[in-house]
Motif scaffolding. Sequence first.
Motif, PDB file in Angstrom:
ATOM      1  N   VAL A  32       0.851  -1.196   0.000  1.00  0.00           N
ATOM      2  CA  VAL A  32       0.000   0.000   0.000  1.00  0.00           C
ATOM      3  C   VAL A  32       0.883   1.241   0.000  1.00  0.00           C
ATOM      4  CG1 VAL A  32      -1.935  -1.143   1.141  1.00  0.00           C
ATOM      5  CG2 VAL A  32      -0.226   0.030   2.523  1.00  0.00           C
ATOM      6  N   GLY A  33       0.317   2.362  -0.458  1.00  0.00           N
ATOM      7  CA  GLY A  33       1.064   3.614  -0.544  1.00  0.00           C
ATOM      8  C   GLY A  33       1.250   4.270   0.818  1.00  0.00           C
ATOM      9  N   ASP A  34       2.361   4.971   0.982  1.00  0.00           N
ATOM     10  CA  ASP A  34       2.621   5.677   2.239  1.00  0.00           C
ATOM     11  C   ASP A  34       1.538   6.716   2.528  1.00  0.00           C
ATOM     12  OD1 ASP A  34       4.889   4.174   2.398  1.00  0.00           O
ATOM     13  OD2 ASP A  34       6.312   5.803   2.031  1.00  0.00           O
ATOM     14  N   ARG A  35       1.093   7.397   1.481  1.00  0.00           N
ATOM     15  CA  ARG A  35       0.036   8.401   1.666  1.00  0.00           C
ATOM     16  C   ARG A  35      -1.217   7.758   2.265  1.00  0.00           C
ATOM     17  NH1 ARG A  35      -1.966  13.331   0.141  1.00  0.00           N
ATOM     18  NH2 ARG A  35      -0.029  13.929  -0.908  1.00  0.00           N
ATOM     19  N   ALA A  36      -1.584   6.579   1.753  1.00  0.00           N
ATOM     20  CA  ALA A  36      -2.793   5.909   2.249  1.00  0.00           C
ATOM     21  C   ALA A  36      -2.645   5.545   3.736  1.00  0.00           C
ATOM     22  CB  ALA A  36      -3.061   4.651   1.424  1.00  0.00           C
ATOM     23  N   ILE A  37      -1.432   5.120   4.109  1.00  0.00           N
ATOM     24  CA  ILE A  37      -1.204   4.776   5.518  1.00  0.00           C
ATOM     25  C   ILE A  37      -1.415   6.000   6.401  1.00  0.00           C
ATOM     26  CG2 ILE A  37       0.533   4.060   7.217  1.00  0.00           C
ATOM     27  CD1 ILE A  37       1.813   2.319   5.014  1.00  0.00           C
ATOM     28  N   THR A  38      -0.775   7.101   6.061  1.00  0.00           N
ATOM     29  CA  THR A  38      -0.849   8.303   6.900  1.00  0.00           C
ATOM     30  C   THR A  38      -2.261   8.881   6.919  1.00  0.00           C
ATOM     31  OG1 THR A  38       1.468   8.773   6.383  1.00  0.00           O
ATOM     32  CG2 THR A  38       0.185  10.556   7.354  1.00  0.00           C
TER      33      THR A  38
END
Length: 596
Positions: A90-96
Amino acid sequence: MASVPSLASTVQQRLADALSAALPEAGAADPLLRRSDRADFQANGILALAKKLKGNPRELAAKVVDALPSGDPVLKEVEVSGPGFLNITVGDRAITETLAARAGDDRLGVPYAQDAGTTVIDYAQPNVAKEMHVGHLRSAVIGDAMVQILEFAGEKVVRRHHIGDWGTQFGMLIQYLIEHPHELDHKADSSDTAASGEEAMSNLNRLYKASRALFDSDEEFKARSRDRVVLLQSGDDETLKLWQRFVDESKIYFYSVFTKLDMVIDDADVVGESGYNDMLDETCRLLEESGVAVRSEGALCVFFDDVKGPDGNPVPLIVRKSNGGYGYAATDLSAIRDRVENLGADTLLYVVDARQSLHFKMVFETARRAGWLKEGTKAVQLAFGTVLGKDGKPFKTREGETVRLVDLLDEAIDRASAVVREKAENLPEDERLTEEEIAERGAQVGIGAIKYADLSTSAARDYKFDLDQMVSLNGDTSVYLQYAYARIQSILRKSGDAEPVPHPELDLAPAERALGLHLDRFGEALAEVAESYEPHKLAAYLYGLASLYTTFYAECPVLKADTPEQSENRLFLCDLTARTLRQGMALLGIRTPERL
């Protein structure tokens, strides 16, 4: 605020949509998503689909990947692996962004259970006029944790403390009190809970031993005691008032122990064996009239095809004895009737020693045959194992006696206070703890250590009571988790003008990603624990969280990060970790001090 979908549920939905688009002939197929060591997630469902559709699994997997939306910020990378698995990063943006949504919610984005109902939970069952020992610990600690977890999930929880407050021994005790009327008088200050509780137990112990000695040596006193049992069971007013004195005196003691255990028990929740007396006769009549119970050798019994003794003969559940006295089964069956019919229970949860498993199996089956446990009503025994000493044998004193529960709790608090004092000596001047604070933290750490040692073990297993290990700062202990929480609070206090602010535009370091993905799992972990009644899985989740935070702390400077934005984002991860630890520990009944 509405609940926040976890990354797992978001990825699951993306894959399900792609499966439907790429392979419409498969119908509503499950991608079988799970967390993975090779990537963030792995989907295994295409292997089973390939068999059903008689296709090549790698080719089908490739079709599903092609059907995924391009440029999706959630799905950074999806690759076909092995015989047809999908590895998903998954993308870092989605995690944050997902964590930011969780942080904006008082419940950390954890949803309420969709099928919440009413659970009556039977736990913490001490006996009137008897001292609580180490054997009472697990029922109280496990039961209290399940109450908190189920209530957090949205379940309506009715607590029931089925105390042993009835039986023939009360004839002996009441008769002795009539003849020695000042044996239960108090001298201690009633506002001092611990002192009052200790004095109450001392009085009860002394009276029990004296009355038992007299009962065994004096035939006339024995006869008077037996007459007194008859008066108690027939509802004689004076006898009932004296019986109530024993119950009240025992409650003073019980409540002092539960207060030390940092548990709240209300009078309304204490419904002992005596609470079902008026139902016993009707329970037996209904069982006999329906044919569920039959008379055997003068007793009213229920038989089971699969319950036989060593001689091969059936072992019955005895509801009423041949002398007319009622067994535990009559009380337990009456309690089921009350809990289902009057309290509206969908689930009956009994936190009871595993050695009583056969009894409860027979009671539940009897209640089903009688129609009191209807379709859709669950009865579950959350069976727990034995507390063992370091030698692996049942926990006893050196003299071979059962260990008093209050002695264990006091020793744990003493040991923990020593650990807290030692650590406090190394703190900077402005972080030093006062003696009063050391005493308060010592109690929170000591009681937390005992609870966590119990709750981090699968309830069904026995566990060794080892205070040295329980109060250790290293390893899977509550002290390790409490210090992780206190460390974060210290960082937040030192952050000055810097605030915890999420920055979805930033790339995440590996330790940040690992911590973020674990934080996102909190709701899933709680749902699993509430469903399976396994609080050790919440303890495992929290230990994993503290361990990942330790790695993050070592690898990712927070206050000395490369940029102000990176510092803010790491402070945000610190803050959300602390809130998750605090909430999770609270559900286990464990305090998280701000400073240690």
